[in-house]
Design a protein around this motif. Structure first.
Motif, short mmCIF file in Angstrom:
data_model
loop_
_atom_site.label_atom_id
_atom_site.label_comp_id
_atom_site.label_asym_id
_atom_site.label_seq_id
_atom_site.Cartn_x
_atom_site.Cartn_y
_atom_site.Cartn_z
N SER A 90 13.71 2.97 -0.62
CA SER A 90 13.21 3.80 -1.53
C SER A 90 12.92 5.22 -1.29
O SER A 90 12.80 6.26 -1.74
N GLN A 91 12.35 5.40 0.54
CA GLN A 91 11.98 6.86 0.87
C GLN A 91 13.13 7.81 0.76
O GLN A 91 12.98 8.95 0.16
N PRO A 92 14.58 7.50 1.07
CA PRO A 92 15.65 8.25 0.88
C PRO A 92 15.63 8.86 -0.71
O PRO A 92 16.06 10.07 -1.08
N SER A 93 15.79 7.82 -1.59
CA SER A 93 16.01 8.36 -2.93
C SER A 93 14.99 9.27 -3.33
O SER A 93 15.01 9.96 -4.21
N ILE A 94 13.69 9.08 -3.00
CA ILE A 94 12.38 10.18 -3.48
C ILE A 94 12.47 11.42 -2.78
O ILE A 94 12.52 12.35 -3.42
N SER A 95 13.15 11.45 -1.52
CA SER A 95 13.32 12.69 -0.90
C SER A 95 14.50 13.35 -1.50
O SER A 95 14.61 14.63 -1.80
N SER A 96 15.71 12.65 -1.79
CA SER A 96 16.80 13.20 -2.55
C SER A 96 16.48 13.78 -3.74
O SER A 96 16.91 15.04 -4.21
N ALA A 97 15.55 13.02 -4.58
CA ALA A 97 15.28 13.56 -5.95
C ALA A 97 14.42 14.81 -5.99
O ALA A 97 14.51 15.61 -6.80
N ALA A 98 13.58 14.91 -5.04
CA ALA A 98 12.72 16.21 -4.74
C ALA A 98 13.50 17.30 -4.22
O ALA A 98 13.26 18.30 -4.87
N ASP A 99 14.56 17.05 -3.50
CA ASP A 99 15.48 18.27 -3.14
C ASP A 99 16.21 18.66 -4.32
O ASP A 99 16.52 19.80 -4.50
N GLN A 100 16.70 17.59 -5.00
CA GLN A 100 17.46 18.24 -6.19
C GLN A 100 16.62 19.00 -7.25
O GLN A 100 17.05 19.95 -7.90
N GLY A 101 15.43 18.55 -7.48
CA GLY A 101 14.51 19.39 -8.36
C GLY A 101 14.33 20.78 -7.74
O GLY A 101 14.34 21.91 -8.72
N ILE A 103 16.39 22.52 -6.01
CA ILE A 103 17.60 23.29 -5.87
C ILE A 103 17.69 23.76 -7.36
O ILE A 103 18.04 24.86 -7.79
N ILE A 104 17.56 22.86 -8.23
CA ILE A 104 17.52 23.34 -9.61
C ILE A 104 16.49 24.50 -10.26
O ILE A 104 17.06 25.40 -10.75
N CYS A 105 15.27 24.32 -9.36
CA CYS A 105 14.48 25.57 -9.90
C CYS A 105 14.81 26.79 -9.29
O CYS A 105 14.98 27.83 -9.71
N ARG A 106 15.54 26.84 -8.23
CA ARG A 106 16.03 28.18 -7.21
C ARG A 106 17.22 28.31 -8.14
O ARG A 106 17.37 29.52 -8.48
N ILE A 107 18.12 27.50 -8.66
CA ILE A 107 19.21 28.09 -9.44
C ILE A 107 18.61 28.80 -10.83
O ILE A 107 19.42 29.74 -11.24
N LYS A 108 17.49 28.43 -11.44
CA LYS A 108 17.12 29.03 -12.63
C LYS A 108 16.74 30.32 -12.16
O LYS A 108 16.76 31.15 -13.01
N SER A 109 15.78 30.47 -11.08
CA SER A 109 15.35 31.94 -10.92
C SER A 109 16.56 32.76 -10.27
O SER A 109 16.25 33.98 -10.80
N LEU A 110 17.47 32.34 -9.76
CA LEU A 110 18.78 33.23 -9.46
C LEU A 110 19.41 33.68 -10.69
O LEU A 110 19.75 34.75 -10.99
N GLU A 111 19.58 32.83 -11.71
CA GLU A 111 20.11 33.18 -12.89
C GLU A 111 19.41 34.26 -13.72
O GLU A 111 19.93 35.09 -14.25
N LEU A 112 17.93 34.16 -13.72
CA LEU A 112 17.19 35.18 -14.47
C LEU A 112 17.32 36.45 -13.53
O LEU A 112 17.28 37.62 -14.26
N GLU A 113 17.15 36.50 -12.39
CA GLU A 113 17.50 37.66 -11.52
C GLU A 113 18.76 38.42 -11.76
O GLU A 113 18.76 39.67 -11.76
N ASN A 114 19.87 37.53 -11.87
CA ASN A 114 21.12 38.18 -12.21
C ASN A 114 21.15 38.61 -13.66
O ASN A 114 21.65 39.72 -13.74
N HIS A 115 20.66 37.99 -14.58
CA HIS A 115 20.52 38.72 -15.96
C HIS A 115 19.85 39.92 -15.77
O HIS A 115 20.14 41.14 -16.50
N SER A 116 18.71 39.88 -15.14
CA SER A 116 17.87 41.34 -15.19
C SER A 116 18.84 42.50 -14.33
O SER A 116 18.58 43.71 -14.82
N LEU A 117 19.39 41.95 -13.28
CA LEU A 117 20.36 43.07 -12.73
C LEU A 117 21.37 43.49 -13.47
O LEU A 117 21.68 44.78 -13.44
N TYR A 118 21.90 42.65 -14.48
CA TYR A 118 22.77 43.12 -15.25
C TYR A 118 22.42 44.21 -16.20
O TYR A 118 23.13 45.07 -16.62
N LYS A 119 21.27 43.97 -16.62
CA LYS A 119 20.69 45.13 -17.71
C LYS A 119 20.46 46.42 -17.06
O LYS A 119 20.68 47.29 -17.39
#
Length: 300
Positions: A90-101, A103-119
């Motif tokens: 159970s421990q590796p599955s919990i740690s992998s889920a936390a890492d994926q969450g 990474i997703i947050c970071r990708i969303k923040s990078l997309e927002l920054e990229n959009h603002s830079l385009y503007k």
């Protein structure tokens, strides 16, 4: 069978000394009754008590060894089975889920920054295009300014005043009077001045004493034989006198078989005295001098 199983199943007779002692006492009785033949002494009692305590300690150690071997066996069996426990799975599955969450947050923040830079980039491009248009408009404007309109002449009763226009005419007349290339008279005066300066320079150069070229000469004067008077020979050589000739030091150098030659130095002016003239003048004293050679010749 492994070594751990062998040690777990092995049995040791730790109480053997106790049984040996009891057997000895039994055979020491004369009638075989349960009562002892004699009362044990105090030392024997102490020995029995010490032996009992030692035997008890040995028994406890044995129990501890058996317990530890049993625990080791169970752990080895669990490892050999290769089935991880539920907590470990159970421990590796919990740690992998936390890492994926994360990474997703970071990708969303990078997309927002990229959009603002385009503007921002679009805004900059629009500003640059506006500036380019303004610069092109300024470049196309006529560079030559329109000629200024001449000031209107004041009218007085239908006649114009000519005072202001007369001044430029006078200036043009004065400019015509200036001779930019000069006249012939000025050229003649300049040539005369140049000739006069050249003459003065030539006179100064003639008055200035020139550098006198001098040379240092070392002569070897050889006598006829060893009976020649070398003092008289030197006097004859020094008797040669000429303008620009200055005799220096001298010495006698042995040649061989008792014969010595006169080595004498002199300083001469190159324009007035030469080596040929010195040889001719010195060899005139034939009674004392056989030959004259130039040993050294150096410019001063």
């Amino acid at each position: 069978m492994s070594s751990v199983d062998f040690l777990a199943q092995e049995k040791i007779w730790f109480d053997k000394p106790r049984y040996d002692e009891a057997e000895r006492r039994f055979y020491e009785r004369p009638d075989g009754s349960s009562q002892p033949s004699q009362v044990p002494t105090l030392s024997e009692r102490f020995i029995d008590v010490g032996a009992n305590t030692i035997l008890q300690d040995i028994a406890r150690a044995r129990e501890n060894i058996q317990k530890s071997l049993a625990g080791l066996k169970t752990t080895l069996c669990n490892r050999g089975s290769g089935q991880p426990s539920l907590s470990r799975m159970s421990q590796p599955s919990i740690s992998s889920a936390a890492d994926q969450g994360e990474i997703i947050c970071r990708i969303k923040s990078l997309e927002l920054e990229n959009h603002s830079l385009y503007k921002v980039v679009d805004d900059l491009r629009a500003a640059l295009s506006k500036l380019d248009c303004r610069v092109s408009v300024l470049e196309k404007a006529p560079a030559v300014a329109t000629p200024a309109t001449a000031p209107s002449a004041p009218y007085t009763n239908g006649t114009t005043v000519q005072q202001k226009t007369s001044a430029p005419v006078k200036d043009e007349e004065e400019d015509d009077d200036i001779d930019l290339f000069g006249s012939d008279e000025d050229d003649e005066e300049a040539e005369q001045l140049k000739e006069q300066r050249l003459k003065e320079y030539a006179e100064k150069k003639a008055k200035k004493p020139g550098i006198i070229a001098k040379s240092s000469i070392l002569l070897d004067v050889k006598p006829w034989d060893d009976e020649t008077d070398m003092v008289k020979l030197e006097e004859c050589v020094r008797s040669v006198v000429a303008d620009g000739l200055l005799w220096g030091t001298s010495k006698l150098v042995p040649v061989g078989y008792g014969i010595k030659k006169l080595q004498i130095a002199c300083v001469v002016e190159d324009d007035k005295v030469g080596t040929d003239m010195l040889e001719e003048e010195i060899t005139k004293f034939e009674d004392y001098i056989q030959s004259v050679d130039v040993a050294a010749f150096n410019k001063i």
